[in-house]
Design a protein around this motif. Sequence first.
Motif, PDB file in Angstrom:
ATOM      1  N   ALA B  50       0.981  -1.215   0.159  1.00 16.96           N
ATOM      2  CA  ALA B  50       0.099   0.023   0.036  1.00 16.96           C
ATOM      3  C   ALA B  50       0.698   1.409  -0.031  1.00 16.96           C
ATOM      4  O   ALA B  50       0.136   2.352  -0.174  1.00 16.96           O
ATOM      5  N   ALA B  72       1.995   6.313  -0.440  1.00 14.84           N
ATOM      6  CA  ALA B  72       0.613   5.694  -0.211  1.00 14.84           C
ATOM      7  C   ALA B  72      -0.527   6.190  -0.998  1.00 14.84           C
ATOM      8  O   ALA B  72      -1.342   5.945  -1.321  1.00 14.84           O
ATOM      9  N   ASN B  73      -0.397   7.692  -0.968  1.00 11.71           N
ATOM     10  CA  ASN B  73      -1.545   8.482  -1.650  1.00 11.71           C
ATOM     11  C   ASN B  73      -1.611   8.421  -3.159  1.00 11.71           C
ATOM     12  O   ASN B  73      -2.683   8.365  -3.676  1.00 11.71           O
ATOM     13  N   VAL B  76      -2.996   4.467  -3.767  1.00 12.05           N
ATOM     14  CA  VAL B  76      -4.443   4.296  -3.853  1.00 12.05           C
ATOM     15  C   VAL B  76      -5.144   4.935  -5.135  1.00 12.05           C
ATOM     16  O   VAL B  76      -5.952   4.362  -5.840  1.00 12.05           O
ATOM     17  N   LEU B  82      -6.141  -0.350   0.834  1.00 11.61           N
ATOM     18  CA  LEU B  82      -6.086  -1.429   2.097  1.00 11.61           C
ATOM     19  C   LEU B  82      -7.076  -1.074   3.030  1.00 11.61           C
ATOM     20  O   LEU B  82      -7.492   0.128   3.288  1.00 11.61           O
ATOM     21  N   PHE B  90     -11.769   7.164  11.016  1.00  8.15           N
ATOM     22  CA  PHE B  90     -11.536   8.637  11.633  1.00  8.15           C
ATOM     23  C   PHE B  90     -12.565   9.278  12.844  1.00  8.15           C
ATOM     24  O   PHE B  90     -13.737   9.138  12.359  1.00  8.15           O
ATOM     25  N   LEU B  93     -15.000  12.117  12.020  1.00 11.59           N
ATOM     26  CA  LEU B  93     -15.807  12.127  10.749  1.00 11.59           C
ATOM     27  C   LEU B  93     -17.032  11.410  11.257  1.00 11.59           C
ATOM     28  O   LEU B  93     -16.843  10.363  11.852  1.00 11.59           O
ATOM     29  N   GLU B  97     -19.299  10.649   6.396  1.00 17.15           N
ATOM     30  CA  GLU B  97     -17.813  11.204   5.996  1.00 17.15           C
ATOM     31  C   GLU B  97     -16.835  10.394   5.795  1.00 17.15           C
ATOM     32  O   GLU B  97     -15.683  10.457   5.023  1.00 17.15           O
ATOM     33  N   LEU B 100     -17.056   8.970   2.372  1.00 15.50           N
ATOM     34  CA  LEU B 100     -16.857   9.951   1.113  1.00 15.50           C
ATOM     35  C   LEU B 100     -15.137  10.321   1.360  1.00 15.50           C
ATOM     36  O   LEU B 100     -14.694  10.088   0.136  1.00 15.50           O
ATOM     37  N   ILE B 101     -14.585  10.144   2.392  1.00 20.14           N
ATOM     38  CA  ILE B 101     -13.230  10.496   2.410  1.00 20.14           C
ATOM     39  C   ILE B 101     -12.445   9.205   1.569  1.00 20.14           C
ATOM     40  O   ILE B 101     -11.288   9.532   0.921  1.00 20.14           O
ATOM     41  N   GLY B 103     -13.310   8.028  -1.007  1.00 21.37           N
ATOM     42  CA  GLY B 103     -13.291   8.381  -2.370  1.00 21.37           C
ATOM     43  C   GLY B 103     -12.318   9.579  -2.884  1.00 21.37           C
ATOM     44  O   GLY B 103     -12.489  10.388  -4.058  1.00 21.37           O
ATOM     45  N   TYR B 104     -11.642  10.089  -1.808  1.00 22.28           N
ATOM     46  CA  TYR B 104     -10.820  11.223  -2.016  1.00 22.28           C
ATOM     47  C   TYR B 104      -9.855  11.333  -3.455  1.00 22.28           C
ATOM     48  O   TYR B 104      -9.565  12.357  -3.878  1.00 22.28           O
ATOM     49  N   ALA B 105      -9.317  10.041  -3.710  1.00 24.43           N
ATOM     50  CA  ALA B 105      -8.529  10.036  -4.732  1.00 24.43           C
ATOM     51  C   ALA B 105      -9.321  10.289  -6.143  1.00 24.43           C
ATOM     52  O   ALA B 105      -8.523  10.160  -7.182  1.00 24.43           O
ATOM     53  N   LYS B 106     -10.453  10.268  -6.243  1.00 20.04           N
ATOM     54  CA  LYS B 106     -11.609  10.548  -7.212  1.00 20.04           C
ATOM     55  C   LYS B 106     -11.120   9.433  -8.257  1.00 20.04           C
ATOM     56  O   LYS B 106     -11.144   9.749  -9.751  1.00 20.04           O
ATOM     57  N   ARG B 146     -15.387   2.171   2.775  1.00 17.67           N
ATOM     58  CA  ARG B 146     -14.530   3.338   2.699  1.00 17.67           C
ATOM     59  C   ARG B 146     -13.386   3.097   1.735  1.00 17.67           C
ATOM     60  O   ARG B 146     -13.099   3.833   0.745  1.00 17.67           O
TER      61      ARG B 146
ATOM     62  N   ASP C 175      -6.803  13.398  12.673  1.00 17.06           N
ATOM     63  CA  ASP C 175      -6.918  12.101  13.478  1.00 17.06           C
ATOM     64  C   ASP C 175      -5.989  11.182  13.481  1.00 17.06           C
ATOM     65  O   ASP C 175      -5.487  10.694  14.287  1.00 17.06           O
ATOM     66  N   GLN C 181      -3.339   9.174   4.394  1.00 16.31           N
ATOM     67  CA  GLN C 181      -2.601   8.563   3.280  1.00 16.31           C
ATOM     68  C   GLN C 181      -3.280   7.697   2.570  1.00 16.31           C
ATOM     69  O   GLN C 181      -3.148   7.456   1.275  1.00 16.31           O
ATOM     70  N   GLY C 184      -5.748   8.424  -0.149  1.00 17.49           N
ATOM     71  CA  GLY C 184      -5.080   9.234  -1.276  1.00 17.49           C
ATOM     72  C   GLY C 184      -5.013  10.595  -0.992  1.00 17.49           C
ATOM     73  O   GLY C 184      -4.680  11.602  -1.834  1.00 17.49           O
TER      74      GLY C 184
END
Lengths: 355, 232, 290
Positions: B50, B72-73, B76, B82, B90, B93, B97, B100-101, B103-106, B146, C175, C181, C184
């Motif tokens: 990861a 890692a970012n 993904v 992972l 979190f 959150l 939320e 939703l987070i 899906g941050y990488a879109k 998530r 958090d 990370q 993403g």
Amino acid sequence: MSMDLTLAAPAEPAAPPAPPAPPAYRVERATRASRIGAAALGLATLALLAMPWWADRASIRSMGEILYVLALAQTWNLLAGYGGLISMGQQAFVGLGAYALVVFSLKLGLNVFLAIPLAGLTAALIAIPAATVVFRLRGAYFAVGTWVVAEVFRLLITNTMWLAGGNGLSVISALTGIPRWWRESAILWFAVVLGVGSTLGLYLVLRSRFGLALKAIRDSEAAAESVGVKVPALKWIVYVAAAFGCGAVGALAFITKLRVAPDAAFSLDWMTTMVFLVVIGGIGTIEGPLVGAAVFFGLRWLLADYGVVYMIVLGALATLVMLKMPEGLYGFLARCYRLDFFPVQRRLIPRDQGE
Amino acid sequence: MTLLRTRDLVVHYGDFQALFGIGMEIADGETIAIIGSNGAGKSTFLRSLAGLLAPSSGRIEFAGVDITGMPANRVVASGLALVPEGRKLFPSLSVEENLLIGGYAKRKGPWSLERIYRIFPDLKEKRRNPGTALSGGQQQMVAIGRALMSNPRLLLCDELSLGLAPIVVKDIYARLPEILAEGTSVVVVEQDIGQAMKVADRFYCLQEGHVSLAGKPGEVGRDQVSAAYFGV
Amino acid sequence: MVDWINTVLQGLLLGGLYALFATGLSLSFGIMRLVNIAHGDMIVLAAYLAYAVVTHFGINPFVALLLIVPAMAAWGYVLQRVVLSRSLTGSILTPLMVTLGLSIITQNVLVSVFSADSRAIPAGGVETAAVPLGGGVTLGLYPLIVMATAIGVIVGLQLLLGRTELGRAFRATSDDQETAQLMGIDNRLLYGLAMAIAMGIVGLAGVYLGIRANFDPSAGPSHLIYAFEAVVIGGLGSLWGTLAGGMILGVSQSIGFRLDPGWGILASHLAFLAVLVLKPNGLFPRTRDR
């Protein structure tokens, strides 16, 4: 066959009752560097004490300042490097020491040099209630909280007319009657006692059981607590002891400066100076502040004509050292060359190698 | 087609060597089980895939791209997600939320909040709650959801059953086919052999940082597995 | 009586300025656990930048904000990426010492550029205008503007943190950096953005400080202390708490000042210590200290 074997070793005495087997190791605390260090420190101390007979007045004065600044640095080294208490408010106790000098010598008429230990005691006594407040904060918040406490003391004294408020007052009258040679020599001797004493004191403390507990706290507070170290009590002792050192230095420093005013007595410069010495030299080592003092005063001498540049260089140096070699200059050198002038750890030396 | 391939993967924690040259291949759409006892290097392996741990040597190829040492970012974003050990929701959150987070990488793909809520209906009614206010099983569902929100081609699940009652574990594993139906490859890492072997097409057994056995669950004997697992 | 009402009102409004000082600090602590010792010096730096722009181009200081806020935000981003990110290594000593070094450097650079003399930003009379409320009760126009700005900043930050994807990412990173990370989130970029926002607010605070009062290069540390006190009184991580903390400081300062001009600042420090003794976690605690 077996007969031959016994005959082949006639020199061995008939088996006596076996003595308890010696342990396969011994505990060693001194190193070669440490023996050199001890000898050098002893000689240096003698030379320093004898300075009034061999050095000029300007050198004596400078050495006095170097030594009391070193003492301040060692108290902060004990606090932050071993006790894990990153205080940014030690100027509180320097200032209180300076005003204790005013009270004891100027107001009560005691000898100025007797005021030095009394100033230490005063600062230590005031540290006790101060600790109950600042110990409610942890980590970085402790740092700024101690700073607030120092500001409170500064403002309290600024508002005390009996101590001449913000204008400050001169302690010259308390020094009249002491011949100049004696005055200057005594200042140096007290500085030697504080500078060498704090270094040696830190060394002895760290070698003791108490020191072992301190190092355990530095490495992990929770783990230290779990093996029975009384963490709060120990931190409290360290805080009060550091206050004592700062108070004594405060009194001595202002005997040389002659004029005590709140802004100078409680100046943040005291704090940044001790931090620079410790951080640049190497936090959590006894030798670090010595190296830090050499760098600090060496740079000041080099850049004597450029006050602002000197501070910028120091700030940049501290930042760089913190980022690039957090163990400090001494820590870095010690790691490269395996130096240890003041060994506080116990080493186990296997018998066959060690002897 | 091979989706993930590792070659001679070596990972250290400081001076301690945790993985000694792991080679593994995972094909598109496959379900793989990685089993092994505590400390065998399973989590380390997943974390290095990861991008949380940089390998000291070796190579990780994912979808034909060398991702060795990629942070890692970015891993993904390339389609490898992972579900971390211990769920790691979190706390500040809410459930929604947290999803939703994910899906941050879109990354484009089939997964959306609605799809996740369809698989895990429990979560929909709790979507405004903080993630940490849920039961352990529901928290695990959030953690899986998530990870799915990043539309992964490969989903790595680290110890899904940790700290959960057997019935809850069974319930969670029962949702796996719906995930696989989207063509996602899945790696499940477990200390508990039974559950993982039931769902896996193939398995790898790790022992002290080495692959001690690999094969298909039906084709390997019990004794062989326990020898590879315990090292006896 | 009217005098006392005015005193309290002045104090409450002064709290707006302290809250502006504090929000940047609160943000950088909340997201990165960074206590920036140079925070106050950055406020003073912004005031000097504004002073230079206003006196050089002869523009209104509120117009200068359009220049200063983005400039400080950019500076914050660069500072974070180049220096501060390297200091966030886990030990709290490193960031404290690095920002202390930064503080000393900033103060002395300001002395060498602007001299040690104190300055003020000319604002063309807005700083002395008053709004009468009848019955002898008056409010300063300028403190009202500052308070409105502080409330606006806090509302804006609350919306950003609570309603936007970036805000979610900030909270997630706060958090658990590592798990963030895995989502993403590029935490280095995010920390840079957090510092940019914090420094943008510092820019605002600096200009407002410079219009209200004289400042000199050594003024930074005392502003850091106010900011810190407001954050701790309010409770770590609570922005409205920070505003309340600022108001408590402001009111105790103006009451103290009215009793004896020498006691103003002391009174606010004592109020802080009192809160610390009675409610060590602040009035509205949210984030846990690590």
